[in-house]
Design a protein around this motif. Structure first.
Motif, PDB file in Angstrom:
ATOM      1  N   UNK A  54       0.840  -1.204   0.000  1.00  0.00           N
ATOM      2  CA  UNK A  54       0.000   0.000   0.000  1.00  0.00           C
ATOM      3  C   UNK A  54       0.872   1.250   0.000  1.00  0.00           C
ATOM      4  N   UNK A  55       1.937   1.237   0.772  1.00  0.00           N
ATOM      5  CA  UNK A  55       2.856   2.379   0.791  1.00  0.00           C
ATOM      6  C   UNK A  55       3.538   2.582  -0.544  1.00  0.00           C
ATOM      7  N   UNK A  56       3.922   1.491  -1.194  1.00  0.00           N
ATOM      8  CA  UNK A  56       4.544   1.588  -2.510  1.00  0.00           C
ATOM      9  C   UNK A  56       3.550   2.128  -3.534  1.00  0.00           C
ATOM     10  N   UNK A  57       2.299   1.667  -3.457  1.00  0.00           N
ATOM     11  CA  UNK A  57       1.266   2.156  -4.373  1.00  0.00           C
ATOM     12  C   UNK A  57       1.050   3.664  -4.174  1.00  0.00           C
ATOM     13  N   UNK A  58       0.981   4.101  -2.910  1.00  0.00           N
ATOM     14  CA  UNK A  58       0.816   5.531  -2.637  1.00  0.00           C
ATOM     15  C   UNK A  58       2.016   6.338  -3.124  1.00  0.00           C
ATOM     16  N   UNK A  59       3.220   5.799  -2.948  1.00  0.00           N
ATOM     17  CA  UNK A  59       4.415   6.492  -3.411  1.00  0.00           C
ATOM     18  C   UNK A  59       4.395   6.666  -4.930  1.00  0.00           C
ATOM     19  N   UNK A  65       1.303  12.000  -9.745  1.00  0.00           N
ATOM     20  CA  UNK A  65       0.585  13.239  -9.521  1.00  0.00           C
ATOM     21  C   UNK A  65       1.530  14.438  -9.609  1.00  0.00           C
ATOM     22  N   UNK A  66       2.678  14.330  -8.938  1.00  0.00           N
ATOM     23  CA  UNK A  66       3.640  15.434  -8.948  1.00  0.00           C
ATOM     24  C   UNK A  66       4.205  15.660 -10.347  1.00  0.00           C
ATOM     25  N   UNK A  67       4.487  14.582 -11.064  1.00  0.00           N
ATOM     26  CA  UNK A  67       5.026  14.698 -12.413  1.00  0.00           C
ATOM     27  C   UNK A  67       3.996  15.336 -13.348  1.00  0.00           C
ATOM     28  N   UNK A  68       2.757  14.909 -13.248  1.00  0.00           N
ATOM     29  CA  UNK A  68       1.687  15.464 -14.097  1.00  0.00           C
ATOM     30  C   UNK A  68       1.483  16.945 -13.778  1.00  0.00           C
ATOM     31  N   UNK A  69       1.553  17.293 -12.509  1.00  0.00           N
ATOM     32  CA  UNK A  69       1.369  18.694 -12.112  1.00  0.00           C
ATOM     33  C   UNK A  69       2.515  19.556 -12.641  1.00  0.00           C
TER      34      UNK A  69
END
Length: 74
Positions: A54-59, A65-69
């Protein structure tokens, strides 16, 4: 994730990590004279594996998200 080869590799990878983590927890318990049953170690390993995945998925999601932004700003 519709590719059967990729899915099979993921299942084998998770199974291998779960087995290694189970054995590691069991051996650590034996080494410290706080031995737990293999079933308890397997349950703990499954929990740790689920939290780690779950942590890897969130990372990965946060990185996308950051790259797209960042790309939208340019």
């Amino acid at each position: 994730m519709t590719n059967p080869t990729r899915l099979r590799r993921l299942i084998w990878s998770l199974t291998a990590w779960w087995l290694l983590l189970t054995m590691g927890l069991w051996l650590l318990g034996r080494a410290t004279d706080q031995s737990a049953s293999p079933v308890a170690c397997a349950a703990s390993a499954a929990f740790l594996l689920a939290v780690g995945e779950a942590g890897d998925w969130l990372r990965r999601r946060w990185h996308r998200y950051r790259t797209a932004r960042r790309c939208r700003r340019l």
